[in-house]
Every structure is written in C-alpha cells, then in structure tokens.
Design a protein around this motif. Structure first.
Motif, PDB file in Angstrom:
ATOM      1  N   GLU A 106     -27.853  -7.117  -1.049  1.00 17.31           N
ATOM      2  CA  GLU A 106     -27.505  -8.044  -2.126  1.00 17.31           C
ATOM      3  C   GLU A 106     -26.195  -7.583  -2.757  1.00 17.31           C
ATOM      4  OE1 GLU A 106     -30.774  -8.073  -4.812  1.00 17.31           O
ATOM      5  OE2 GLU A 106     -32.076  -9.256  -3.480  1.00 17.31           O
ATOM      6  N   ILE A 107     -25.248  -8.503  -2.881  1.00 19.96           N
ATOM      7  CA  ILE A 107     -23.930  -8.162  -3.422  1.00 19.96           C
ATOM      8  C   ILE A 107     -23.677  -8.980  -4.678  1.00 19.96           C
ATOM      9  CG2 ILE A 107     -21.450  -8.071  -2.966  1.00 19.96           C
ATOM     10  CD1 ILE A 107     -22.068  -7.789  -0.021  1.00 19.96           C
ATOM     11  N   GLN A 137      -4.951  -4.347  -9.904  1.00 19.45           N
ATOM     12  CA  GLN A 137      -4.187  -4.138  -8.675  1.00 19.45           C
ATOM     13  C   GLN A 137      -4.645  -5.053  -7.540  1.00 19.45           C
ATOM     14  OE1 GLN A 137      -4.144   0.016  -7.641  1.00 19.45           O
ATOM     15  NE2 GLN A 137      -3.285   0.645  -9.592  1.00 19.45           N
ATOM     16  N   GLY A 138      -5.479  -6.031  -7.869  1.00 20.57           N
ATOM     17  CA  GLY A 138      -5.859  -7.020  -6.869  1.00 20.57           C
ATOM     18  C   GLY A 138      -7.139  -6.731  -6.115  1.00 20.57           C
ATOM     19  N   PHE A 139      -7.880  -5.675  -6.495  1.00 13.94           N
ATOM     20  CA  PHE A 139      -9.146  -5.360  -5.837  1.00 13.94           C
ATOM     21  C   PHE A 139     -10.292  -6.117  -6.526  1.00 13.94           C
ATOM     22  CE2 PHE A 139      -6.463  -1.855  -4.655  1.00 13.94           C
ATOM     23  CZ  PHE A 139      -6.880  -1.504  -3.383  1.00 13.94           C
ATOM     24  N   GLU A 140     -11.356  -6.363  -5.786  1.00 12.54           N
ATOM     25  CA  GLU A 140     -12.567  -6.940  -6.350  1.00 12.54           C
ATOM     26  C   GLU A 140     -13.637  -5.852  -6.425  1.00 12.54           C
ATOM     27  OE1 GLU A 140     -12.895  -9.871  -7.656  1.00 12.54           O
ATOM     28  OE2 GLU A 140     -10.857 -10.473  -7.098  1.00 12.54           O
ATOM     29  N   SER A 141     -14.460  -5.911  -7.464  1.00 12.09           N
ATOM     30  CA  SER A 141     -15.511  -4.912  -7.672  1.00 12.09           C
ATOM     31  C   SER A 141     -16.882  -5.546  -7.472  1.00 12.09           C
ATOM     32  CB  SER A 141     -15.406  -4.330  -9.089  1.00 12.09           C
ATOM     33  OG  SER A 141     -14.106  -3.830  -9.330  1.00 12.09           O
ATOM     34  N   TYR A 142     -17.775  -4.796  -6.801  1.00 14.10           N
ATOM     35  CA  TYR A 142     -19.115  -5.316  -6.524  1.00 14.10           C
ATOM     36  C   TYR A 142     -20.160  -4.225  -6.749  1.00 14.10           C
ATOM     37  CZ  TYR A 142     -16.417  -8.828  -3.914  1.00 14.10           C
ATOM     38  OH  TYR A 142     -15.518  -9.784  -3.551  1.00 14.10           O
ATOM     39  N   GLU A 143     -21.355  -4.654  -7.154  1.00  9.60           N
ATOM     40  CA  GLU A 143     -22.537  -3.795  -7.106  1.00  9.60           C
ATOM     41  C   GLU A 143     -23.327  -4.232  -5.871  1.00  9.60           C
ATOM     42  OE1 GLU A 143     -24.536  -4.162 -10.812  1.00  9.60           O
ATOM     43  OE2 GLU A 143     -23.077  -2.963 -11.897  1.00  9.60           O
ATOM     44  N   ILE A 144     -23.417  -3.347  -4.888  1.00 12.35           N
ATOM     45  CA  ILE A 144     -24.069  -3.670  -3.613  1.00 12.35           C
ATOM     46  C   ILE A 144     -25.429  -2.974  -3.560  1.00 12.35           C
ATOM     47  CG2 ILE A 144     -23.851  -3.614  -1.108  1.00 12.35           C
ATOM     48  CD1 ILE A 144     -20.846  -3.424  -1.431  1.00 12.35           C
ATOM     49  N   PRO A 188     -13.661  -9.813   2.130  1.00 10.10           N
ATOM     50  CA  PRO A 188     -14.563 -10.887   1.700  1.00 10.10           C
ATOM     51  C   PRO A 188     -16.014 -10.401   1.643  1.00 10.10           C
ATOM     52  CG  PRO A 188     -13.100 -11.621   3.483  1.00 10.10           C
ATOM     53  CD  PRO A 188     -12.954 -10.141   3.385  1.00 10.10           C
ATOM     54  N   VAL A 189     -16.794 -11.006   0.756  1.00 10.41           N
ATOM     55  CA  VAL A 189     -18.188 -10.609   0.576  1.00 10.41           C
ATOM     56  C   VAL A 189     -18.984 -10.786   1.870  1.00 10.41           C
ATOM     57  CG1 VAL A 189     -20.337 -11.185  -0.618  1.00 10.41           C
ATOM     58  CG2 VAL A 189     -18.196 -11.085  -1.884  1.00 10.41           C
ATOM     59  N   ILE A 190     -18.756 -11.875   2.577  1.00  5.38           N
ATOM     60  CA  ILE A 190     -19.523 -12.149   3.792  1.00  5.38           C
ATOM     61  C   ILE A 190     -19.304 -11.069   4.839  1.00  5.38           C
ATOM     62  CG2 ILE A 190     -17.714 -13.614   4.783  1.00  5.38           C
ATOM     63  CD1 ILE A 190     -21.535 -14.178   5.033  1.00  5.38           C
ATOM     64  N   LYS A 227     -34.310  11.513  -2.668  1.00  5.56           N
ATOM     65  CA  LYS A 227     -35.087  11.342  -3.893  1.00  5.56           C
ATOM     66  C   LYS A 227     -34.923   9.917  -4.407  1.00  5.56           C
ATOM     67  CE  LYS A 227     -34.902  16.199  -5.313  1.00  5.56           C
ATOM     68  NZ  LYS A 227     -34.442  17.169  -6.334  1.00  5.56           N
ATOM     69  N   PHE A 228     -35.323   8.953  -3.577  1.00  4.11           N
ATOM     70  CA  PHE A 228     -35.292   7.549  -3.965  1.00  4.11           C
ATOM     71  C   PHE A 228     -36.297   6.814  -3.091  1.00  4.11           C
ATOM     72  CE2 PHE A 228     -32.532   7.821  -0.350  1.00  4.11           C
ATOM     73  CZ  PHE A 228     -32.506   6.574   0.256  1.00  4.11           C
ATOM     74  N   ASP A 229     -36.633   5.596  -3.496  1.00  2.00           N
ATOM     75  CA  ASP A 229     -37.590   4.817  -2.700  1.00  2.00           C
ATOM     76  C   ASP A 229     -36.866   4.182  -1.518  1.00  2.00           C
ATOM     77  OD1 ASP A 229     -39.688   5.530  -4.321  1.00  2.00           O
ATOM     78  OD2 ASP A 229     -39.305   3.912  -5.739  1.00  2.00           O
ATOM     79  N   GLN A 230     -36.903   2.882  -1.406  1.00  2.00           N
ATOM     80  CA  GLN A 230     -36.253   2.237  -0.260  1.00  2.00           C
ATOM     81  C   GLN A 230     -34.959   1.529  -0.661  1.00  2.00           C
ATOM     82  OE1 GLN A 230     -38.954   4.018   1.304  1.00  2.00           O
ATOM     83  NE2 GLN A 230     -37.883   2.782   2.810  1.00  2.00           N
ATOM     84  N   HIS A 231     -34.549   1.682  -1.908  1.00  2.00           N
ATOM     85  CA  HIS A 231     -33.451   0.882  -2.426  1.00  2.00           C
ATOM     86  C   HIS A 231     -32.436   1.758  -3.154  1.00  2.00           C
ATOM     87  CE1 HIS A 231     -31.931  -1.047  -6.212  1.00  2.00           C
ATOM     88  NE2 HIS A 231     -31.369  -1.819  -5.311  1.00  2.00           N
ATOM     89  N   PHE A 232     -31.169   1.504  -2.951  1.00  2.00           N
ATOM     90  CA  PHE A 232     -30.117   2.170  -3.729  1.00  2.00           C
ATOM     91  C   PHE A 232     -28.964   1.194  -3.926  1.00  2.00           C
ATOM     92  CE2 PHE A 232     -29.155   2.954   0.691  1.00  2.00           C
ATOM     93  CZ  PHE A 232     -27.771   2.903   0.795  1.00  2.00           C
ATOM     94  N   THR A 233     -28.131   1.485  -4.907  1.00  2.00           N
ATOM     95  CA  THR A 233     -27.015   0.595  -5.262  1.00  2.00           C
ATOM     96  C   THR A 233     -25.720   1.387  -5.291  1.00  2.00           C
ATOM     97  OG1 THR A 233     -28.470  -0.783  -6.614  1.00  2.00           O
ATOM     98  CG2 THR A 233     -26.112  -0.999  -7.009  1.00  2.00           C
TER      99      THR A 233
END
Length: 681
Positions: free
Chosen positions: A248-249, A167-174, A230-232, A216-222
């Motif tokens: 980070e993307i 459907q024209g969407f972009e997928s990212y792990e951020i 746009p990514v920027i 219940k996590f350290d300093q990082h999550f995704t």
C-alpha cells in the motif's frame, strides 16, 4: 477576564522555562547529587504549572504538576535518581514542549500523555516506571500494525521531506505486508530495501531498521520513501519480491506535518523582564535568566520584548533611507556646494550610527539554535549505542535573525552525520586506543564581517579511497580526474547531490539526502562550507556566514552601460590585465595570477549584455573566491565601493542564473547583485 492578551507572553515564558528544564536536566544527569540543580528545575516547573493553570491549559498544568511532584520527592531525598527516571522526566519535558508549540501554532495544547503520567505516578510511589511501559506495549504494537498513517517524524526528517519536495521528489509512506507463512522475514525486508534503493531514498522505517533486522515485527512494516518514479512502478517492483503479499502506497503531504504535535522546533531564549504581566502567575524565587549554571543568579537587565515584525518594518524603512542617503551624496558631489556637502556628510555619519544600532537590534546569539542540540545528542547517542559528549563553544556569538532562522537545519544534519558516521562505537574506540566516549565540538566565533561555525569530531575520519570509489561509481567524477585530486578536494565530493557512503539502512543520517541540501542552504545565505578530515582522528566542517543579509558592502562595476554589484565578501582584489596575457587551456580563457592558473569569466557574455563599445587592449578584472577556488570576473570599469540594500527579485525572477538580488542606487538606477558562488560552481 480575557486571557488572549497575555498569550504571547505566556508562550515566550513557557519556552524559556522549558529550555531551563532541558538544560538543567542535562546538567543534573552529570551531577545527580546536586540538589541546587533539582531546585532550579523545580522552580521552572512550578512557575510553568501556575502560568498554565491561569491561562486555562489544564493538560499542560496537570502534566507539569505530576513532574513537579517527582522533582519535589527527589529534592527531599525520597527518590534516588537513575537512568529510567531521567528518561521519563525528559519525555515529560518533550511532551510539554509539544503542547506549548501546539498553542503557539494556534492549537488547544491538548495531547495524550497518559503513558508518561502513569510513569511519573509510579515513580512518585517508588515503583519502577518500566511497568507502565509494559502495560501499554500491546496498544503501541497495534498502533504500528494498524495505523501506518500515525507515523511521527522528527524535525530532521520533516526537513528532508520538505526540501526533497522542493527539489522535485515525491514522498510516500509504503506499507509492505509479508505472507503469514514467511519464514525469513529479515531477508525479505533486505530484498525490499534493495529494490527501493535502486528507485530512490529511504528516509525512515517503522519499526526501526534494527528491529526489522532482528525480526522484531509481525508481518507488516512501513518505509518513508522519496523518489521520482511513478507509484505504479514502485508497486510492481516491490511485489516482485517473493513472499510480499500486499503493498500500500500513501503519498505524504508535507504541509500536514507543519503543526505536528511532536515536531518540536528550537526553543529560543527570550529577553528577560523585571516585571511580570498581570494575569500570569509567577514564583518569587524564579528569575528567567538564571539558567547559565545551577545555584547562580544573574542581575536582571532592563529589557523589553519587541515583536520581530516591528523590527522588520523598521529595517525596511531604514533601507529606504540608505537609498536616499546615496542619492543625496551624489547630488552633493555634483553641485559642489560646501554647506550641502557638510550637511550630507553629517547626515551620513548619523545614519551610519543608526544603521549599526538597528543591525545590532536584529542580532541574536547563536545559542538560540545551539540550545536544542545537547538533548538531541543525548537521545541519538542512546539510539546509536554510543557514548558522545557535546562541547559547545562561543554560544554567545551573534548573527542576524534572518541567518539564525535558516542555519538550524543544516547544523542538525551535520551533527547527526558526525554522530552516525564519525564517532565510533565504544568497543571500536577502545580497540583503537581512544577513550570510549567520543567528542563532538560545536564552536562559533567572529572574524571580520563573518561568523564561523565549526562542527568537529574525534571519530574515524573520512576514507579518501571509499569516497573516491563511491563518487566514481555514481558518475560524479572520472577515475582519471579523481586520481589528480587532493585529499581536501576528494572530501568535498560528499556534498554532491545524492552522494552517500552508507552501507546500511540508518534512520539517523538521512541516507545521503542532506549534505547537498546543507551546502545549498548555506550558499543561499551568502556563506560557504568546507570540510577537512584525518583518517582515524576525526573530521571538521567549517561554515562561513555573513553577519547580516540586509545591507552589504559591494564593489560597483560597469559592463557596457549596465551596472552590477559584486559583494566585497567574495572579492580578493582587483587587477588590470593586458589582452595579450590571456591564454587558452581546455577551451577556457585563463591568466597566470601569482603563479596560479586563474579562469576568466566574461560577465558581458554570461549576462548577455548588449554590446555598445568594442573591446580595448586592457581588461578590468575582479578576482573572487569561493572556498579554495578562484576566478577572474572581466568587467569594463570599476566604479567603487558602496553599501547597498539587498532587494529580492521576487517570485517570478527567483531562478536567474548567478544573480542573487538587486539594489537601487543613489541615482535611481537598478544594479543587479552578482552571485559569485554560482559563477565559480
């Protein structure tokens, strides 16, 4: 010995044995003292172990052997079943399924199953399997912290990602990194999600939303995120949240998940056989079809496995025969030769019987899709801290294989939706005077030339006010128009693109991405979906599907000098109306049809048919329906009913408005098939 010749048989039988294990484990969980069920699971595991060893899949054989040892100890009374043991055995079956599907996709069937093997060995020794989990806790935490690329997606999440891409969407792990001195981590997470929800949709979070909320996590999550931004811009917006140190993307390539090891699809039962192929080790006690109930055996039937591609070729050849049959019938009528007429009539009867046989060969019970749901419901109910009982009715109902292939994902989403948004928690249910265990009913049945599938629950139902408020807020409908809608029409608004009433992050329901996809998928199959609900009593989704997609009955009509086909499944009736009976309302031509205002659609204008003759004083109208909406299609002439072969327009013409395909008529002409759903929409 070359074992490749037996690979297809091995894969089919392995899926069958694993399906038996899954079904019987669910049954055993309800009746933990029934040793007949344990024996049934043991037989399937034992046979699978032998087959795997014979084919050279050592990892598969070893894990099955460990599971078999535990099952043997259970049936001999050495181990008492509990919830922990059930969880481990279910995990072992999941890993075995992943291995088999890896082999089916051309892989080597290897998988890291160290954790589950350790748990099985501890169970066999009489120890608690939770010790094995604790030993691996550090490595798991490190995997989450330092390997964001290792995020695994289940079948539903993959479907959302793939369909969003279409459907024209972009997928990212951020990946978001908070500062070491960040104190209110949960608050920062909430602020990040608040930013993201303005830019797109969150599909998944790692760790889960609950763990993030409880810090219940350290300093990082995704987060897994879909958007058109746009990514920027994404990076800039997230970095505006205070105490976010780094973002980070990583773009997600959905194709790379196609063969993901833990992406286990449906396990379809396959036909039974009386003889085993040479080279496949079997167990004399086991009969593949003995999975309906523990301790019972069905008599083997004489069946063979046929590659579905051969059936597709056979169907294509017969479709050509149907086209030629129509041509012969037309020639027979034109020549008016009695002997030719009798021969063609007899050929039509025989080919009609042949058509029924071929179509029936392609029919598959919906249980091939339904079978995967009990285990899914069990897992999700535990994740949601709810008690849910899934009832399946009419699993023997048959559908064409092409429809079966497409209907699984919409059903997965509707079931998840019922469990997440429909069924309440045990505490709320008890407070409302309901039993603490909620019920979801999945029901299939035939009616005419259609199959109906119902997904109903006895949960909280749908709030009209809440849906209407959200729809107005999203600009889907105006406040004035919303007030005039019936309850059923308001409920239909949840199928609008991007609509969601979710107020909290959820990894289960898909955050509003899906119900519009569900509707689009079903309508692309020539079906429809409707919803009904009673606040406090539950909701019901009703799916209507055609029995087959290959050969359909249509009403042939003519517009100027061009022929079109309207599917009979959409037609209510035909009518002749006077030109003077046409009225105008809100810039739309309408007629009074049995006390209802019916909009008229002039197909010659919609399809821009070249004008050869002037309008007369009477119009031929085909009354069609989609759900509770109706319209009148204005044509020039009714030609008559006919069975036609549905042909695709190909890749270059796949977006033609209101045309679902084409057919070749008996005289060689091409007739376009009208998509009534698109017209009424």
């Amino acid at each position: 010995m070359d074992m490749n010749q037996y690979l297809e048989v091995f894969i089919d039988e392995s899926k069958e044995h694993l399906q038996t294990c899954s079904e019987q484990l669910l049954e055993l969980e309800k009746n933990p003292h029934d040793l007949a069920i344990v024996n049934e699971i043991f037989r399937s595991a034992h046979t699978l172990k032998g087959m795997s060893a014979t084919m050279g899949y050592e990892d598969l054989a070893n894990l099955t052997h460990k599971m078999e040892n535990v099952l043997d100890a259970i049936r001999n009374g050495k181990i008492a079943l509990n919830s922990e043991i059930f969880d481990v055995i279910f995990q072992a079956v999941d890993d075995l399924e992943a291995m088999v599907f890896s082999i089916a996709d051309g892989g080597d069937g290897k998988r890291d199953v160290t954790l589950v093997v350790n748990k099985l060995e501890m169970i066999e020794k009489g120890e608690s399997p939770s010790g094995a989990a604790a030993a691996d806790e550090t490595s798991v935490a490190l995997a989450i912290e330092f390997m964001p690329e290792a995020i695994k997606y289940d079948e539903f999440e993959l479907t959302v990602l793939q369909q969003s891409k279409e459907q024209g969407f972009e997928s990212y792990e951020i990946s978001i990194y908070l500062r070491e001195d960040c104190l209110l981590k949960a608050a920062r997470v909430f602020m990040v999600f608040e930013v993201l929800e303005k830019l797109g949709e969150v599909i998944k979070s790692t760790p889960s939303a609950e763990m993030l909320e409880e810090e219940k996590f350290d300093q990082h999550f995704t987060v897994t995120f879909i958007t058109k931004e746009p990514v920027i811009d994404l990076q800039k917006m997230i970095m505006k949240v205070s105490e976010v140190e780094k973002v980070e993307i990583q773009p997600i390539e959905t194709d790379k998940f196609k063969h993901q090891e833990n992406n286990v699809g449906p396990i379809a039962p396959v036909p039974n056989k009386e003889e085993k192929s040479p080279g496949i080790q079997s167990n004399e006690e086991h009969e593949p079809e003995s999975k309906k109930s523990s301790g019972s055996r069905n008599t083997s039937s004489k069946t063979i496995r046929v590659n579905i591609e051969r059936l597709d070729i056979l169907m294509n050849l017969f479709e050509e025969l149907v086209i030629d049959r129509g041509r012969l019938e037309q020639i027979s009528r034109e020549l008016n030769n009695q002997e030719l007429h009798e021969t063609v009539e007899r050929m039509s009867r025989v080919s009609g019987d042949l058509q029924n046989i071929i179509l029936n060969m392609r029919m598959v019970p919906v249980e091939t899709v339904f079978n995967r749901f009990p285990k899914m419901v069990r897992t999700l109910a535990r994740d949601l801290n709810k008690k849910i009982n899934l009832e399946i009715i009419g699993a023997e109902t048959e559908l064409d294989r092409t429809v079966i292939d497409e209907i699984g994902d919409p059903l997965v989403h509707l079931l998840r939706n019922a469990m997440d948004h429909g069924i309440e928690t045990p505490e709320i249910r008890l407070a409302n005077g309901k039993p603490e265990e909620g019920t979801v009913v999945l029901k299939a049945y035939h009616s005419g030339n259609h199959v109906f599938i119902e997904i109903s629950d006895d949960g909280a139902g749908i709030s009209r006010d809440r849906v209407l408020k959200k729809a107005i807020g999203n600009g889907i409908i105006s406040e004035e128009n919303g007030a005039a809608l019936s309850d059923k029409q308001v409920y239909e608004l949840i199928f609008a693109s991007g609509f969601s009433t979710a107020e909290v992050i959820s990894d289960i329901s898909g955050r509003g991405v899906g119900l519009d996809v569900v509707k689009n998928t079903i309508e692309s199959l020539g079906g429809s979906v409707s919803i009904d609900s009673k606040p406090g009593a539950g909701s019901t989704f009703l799916i209507q599907l055609p029995l087959t997609l290959s050969i359909i009955s249509v009403m042939l009509v003519e517009i100027q000098r061009e022929k079109f086909a309207v599917p009979l499944s959409s037609i209510i009736e035909t009518a002749i109306i006077k030109k003077e009976d046409i009225l105008n309302a809100h810039n739309q031509q309408v007629i009074d049809f049995r006390g209802k205002v019916l909009p008229l659609l002039f197909l010659k204008d919609i399809f821009e048919v070249p004008l050869h003759t002037e309008d007369d004083d009477f119009y031929s109208v085909v009354i069609v329906r989609k759900g509770d909406k109706m319209a009148g299609l204005v044509v020039d002439t009714f030609i008559g009913q006919q069975e036609i072969v549905l042909k695709s327009l190909g890749n270059y013409l796949n977006n033609v408005f209101a045309i679902s395909g084409a057919t070749i008529l008996g005289d060689g002409q091409v007739a376009l098939i009208v998509d009534c759903n698109a017209l009424i929409k």
